[in-house]
Design a protein around this motif. Structure first.
Motif, short mmCIF file in Angstrom:
data_model
loop_
_atom_site.label_atom_id
_atom_site.label_comp_id
_atom_site.label_asym_id
_atom_site.label_seq_id
_atom_site.Cartn_x
_atom_site.Cartn_y
_atom_site.Cartn_z
N ILE A 64 0.81 -1.15 -0.16
CA ILE A 64 -0.05 0.08 -0.01
C ILE A 64 1.06 1.34 -0.08
CG2 ILE A 64 -1.86 1.15 1.28
CD1 ILE A 64 -2.68 -1.38 2.49
N ARG A 65 0.85 1.93 -0.97
CA ARG A 65 1.73 2.95 -1.48
C ARG A 65 1.12 4.51 -1.32
NH1 ARG A 65 4.22 2.10 -6.82
NH2 ARG A 65 2.26 3.08 -7.54
N GLU A 66 1.69 5.19 -0.52
CA GLU A 66 1.25 6.72 -0.60
C GLU A 66 1.51 7.25 -1.99
OE1 GLU A 66 1.72 10.79 2.07
OE2 GLU A 66 3.43 9.09 2.22
N ARG A 67 0.33 7.75 -2.45
CA ARG A 67 0.39 8.10 -4.08
C ARG A 67 1.13 9.12 -4.16
NH1 ARG A 67 -2.66 6.37 -8.07
NH2 ARG A 67 -2.82 7.74 -9.92
N ASN A 68 1.40 10.28 -3.42
CA ASN A 68 2.07 11.21 -3.80
C ASN A 68 3.68 11.60 -3.30
OD1 ASN A 68 -0.18 13.09 -4.65
ND2 ASN A 68 -0.69 13.75 -2.53
N THR A 69 4.00 10.51 -2.37
CA THR A 69 5.39 10.28 -2.04
C THR A 69 6.05 8.76 -2.45
OG1 THR A 69 4.94 9.46 0.18
CG2 THR A 69 5.06 11.90 0.01
N GLY A 70 5.50 8.10 -2.89
CA GLY A 70 5.89 6.68 -3.00
C GLY A 70 6.36 5.96 -1.85
N PRO A 141 -11.20 10.78 -7.85
CA PRO A 141 -11.34 10.92 -9.13
C PRO A 141 -9.84 11.30 -9.79
CG PRO A 141 -12.49 12.49 -7.79
CD PRO A 141 -12.08 11.38 -7.12
N HIS A 142 -8.94 11.72 -8.80
CA HIS A 142 -7.58 12.14 -9.56
C HIS A 142 -6.85 10.80 -9.45
CE1 HIS A 142 -9.15 16.02 -8.00
NE2 HIS A 142 -8.74 16.25 -9.38
N GLY A 143 -7.20 9.49 -9.25
CA GLY A 143 -6.44 8.72 -9.05
C GLY A 143 -6.02 7.89 -7.76
N GLY A 144 -5.89 6.67 -7.66
CA GLY A 144 -5.63 6.17 -6.28
C GLY A 144 -6.89 6.11 -5.49
N TYR A 145 -6.78 5.68 -4.06
CA TYR A 145 -7.85 5.28 -3.41
C TYR A 145 -7.78 6.16 -2.03
CZ TYR A 145 -9.10 1.51 -6.60
OH TYR A 145 -9.31 0.85 -7.62
N MET A 146 -8.82 6.46 -1.54
CA MET A 146 -9.06 6.93 0.00
C MET A 146 -9.28 5.82 0.70
SD MET A 146 -8.85 10.18 -0.29
CE MET A 146 -9.13 10.58 1.36
N LEU A 175 -4.09 9.88 -0.52
CA LEU A 175 -4.53 9.01 -1.72
C LEU A 175 -3.55 7.94 -1.55
CD1 LEU A 175 -5.17 11.42 -4.42
CD2 LEU A 175 -6.72 10.07 -2.99
N TRP A 176 -3.86 6.73 -1.99
CA TRP A 176 -3.09 5.44 -1.76
C TRP A 176 -3.14 4.80 -2.93
CZ3 TRP A 176 -0.03 5.34 2.34
CH2 TRP A 176 -0.54 5.89 3.54
#
Length: 183
Positions: A64-70, A141-146, A175-176
């Motif tokens: 499970i990866r944090e979308r903004n930071t990796g 809507p911007h990608g990833g999941y809450m 976002l994940w």
């Protein structure tokens, strides 16, 4: 030398780029896009990670990866936090399970589930999947999941604190990406 939860989660990533007696982790450094298949050049047990927009689904294993930071949700010496260098010890694998329609995430290393305490902290302490360990994931809507956590009669968002721990919030969540892990 004793290492506290805060030290493990907030120490500079470079401290964990080689094996040490205190931590015992060998970690590769790499960058992944959300659509590429990554072959790791290290000798660790991570061989392939498929990164794409995959919804969490029961009986599958994810990073499970944090979308903004990796950074990845990682269990480090029993403490849950986000880490850039995930190492080869498996503390970043999460098996998705389902109970009464609610998702849960179990560590195959500790057999504990992500859950929450009474102080808005997210932890992996219990070996059962009950109300405090119930989650759901909502496509953004911007990608990833809450990643949403049941909190009484509400759903609270999961976010990352300043010291890289996971916490519940009624404000903006993180976002994940759910990266399906394969051998």
């Amino acid at each position: 030398m004793s290492t506290t939860h805060s030290d493990l989660c907030s120490a500079p990533e470079s401290e964990y780029c080689q094996s040490t007696p205190d931590i015992g982790m060998v970690t590769p450094t790499h960058t992944m896009s959300s659509t590429d298949r990554m072959e790791h050049s290290c000798s660790c047990s991570i061989h392939k990670i498929e990164a794409k927009d995959t919804p969490p689904f029961p009986d599958q294993t994810f990073a499970i990866r944090e979308r903004n930071t990796g950074r990845y949700i990682t269990l480090v010496e029993g403490n849950l936090c986000v880490r850039e260098n995930i190492g080869d010890q498996g503390g970043w694998h999460w098996i998705c399970v389902e109970t009464q329609g609610w998702l849960g995430f179990r560590s195959p290393v500790s057999a504990t589930y992500m859950g929450h305490d009474t102080n808005k902290n997210i932890w992996a302490e219990h070996k059962h999947h009950k109300e405090h360990e119930y989650f759901c994931a909502r496509k953004h809507p911007h990608g990833g999941y809450m990643l949403l956590k049941r909190h009484d009669d509400e759903l609270w968002k999961i976010t990352v604190s300043n010291d890289f721990r996971l916490i519940e919030t009624t404000g903006d969540g993180t976002l994940w990406d759910f990266v399906k892990v394969s051998a």
